[in-house]
Design an enzyme around this catalytic site. Sequence first.
Site, PDB file in Angstrom:
ATOM      1  N   GLY A  53       0.847  -1.191   0.000  1.00 16.15           N
ATOM      2  CA  GLY A  53       0.000   0.000   0.000  1.00 16.15           C
ATOM      3  C   GLY A  53       0.878   1.235   0.000  1.00 16.15           C
ATOM      4  O   GLY A  53       2.110   1.149   0.072  1.00 16.15           O
ATOM      5  N   GLY A  97       2.357   5.455   4.482  1.00 15.06           N
ATOM      6  CA  GLY A  97       1.406   6.005   5.447  1.00 15.06           C
ATOM      7  C   GLY A  97       0.077   5.278   5.503  1.00 15.06           C
ATOM      8  O   GLY A  97      -0.803   5.664   6.273  1.00 15.06           O
ATOM      9  N   SER A 109       5.934  -1.656  -2.317  1.00 12.88           N
ATOM     10  CA  SER A 109       5.914  -2.559  -3.484  1.00 12.88           C
ATOM     11  C   SER A 109       4.880  -2.111  -4.508  1.00 12.88           C
ATOM     12  O   SER A 109       3.862  -2.753  -4.691  1.00 12.88           O
ATOM     13  CB  SER A 109       5.717  -4.013  -3.061  1.00 12.88           C
TER      14      SER A 109
END
Length: 181
Positions: free
Chosen positions: A13, A16, A87
């Site tokens: 994701g 943050g 990623s």
Amino acid sequence: MTNDTGFVLWLTGLSGAGKSTVASKLGPILAERGHRVELLDGDEVRTNLCQGLGFSREDRDTNIARIGYVAGKLSKHGVAALVAAISPYREARDQIRAQVDNFVEVYVAAPVSTCAERDVKGLYAKALAGEIKNFTGVSDPYEPPTNPEIVLHTEAESVDDSVHQVIAWLEANGLTAPCDR
């Protein structure tokens, strides 16, 4: 009692979104259930294992391949390898999935606005102002998973709720035993 079922739990994701936060809370719970646990945090791995890599697509893919290699080796030896790494590219994650048994992709979904609000380092503000180039989700793409095993909506759920969802999935799929309590 030791649980020798190794797996790779890959949290992906935006910066943050809550990947490291969720992984950090999962680790002790899995250890309590008898797993040997190792957390591979993207920032720490980049500092210690992947020094010298930049943020081009090629360097990002190399970084992910290295993390995936280590995580896969750990899981073969019965370790629950928790990977918390942006990623950003689907193809790189899919390559790891193809090489690793018991690969569990967790999409930690949070909009850029939520991630920017949580950003204590001010990186989003700098990226939005054009001061940081190739910033994932702002000036560089993030490709969400098309079919992750688990999706966490961290802008709308608590960390504990997210952790519970992951544990419930691992239990339902035989990767950890239900808690005795």
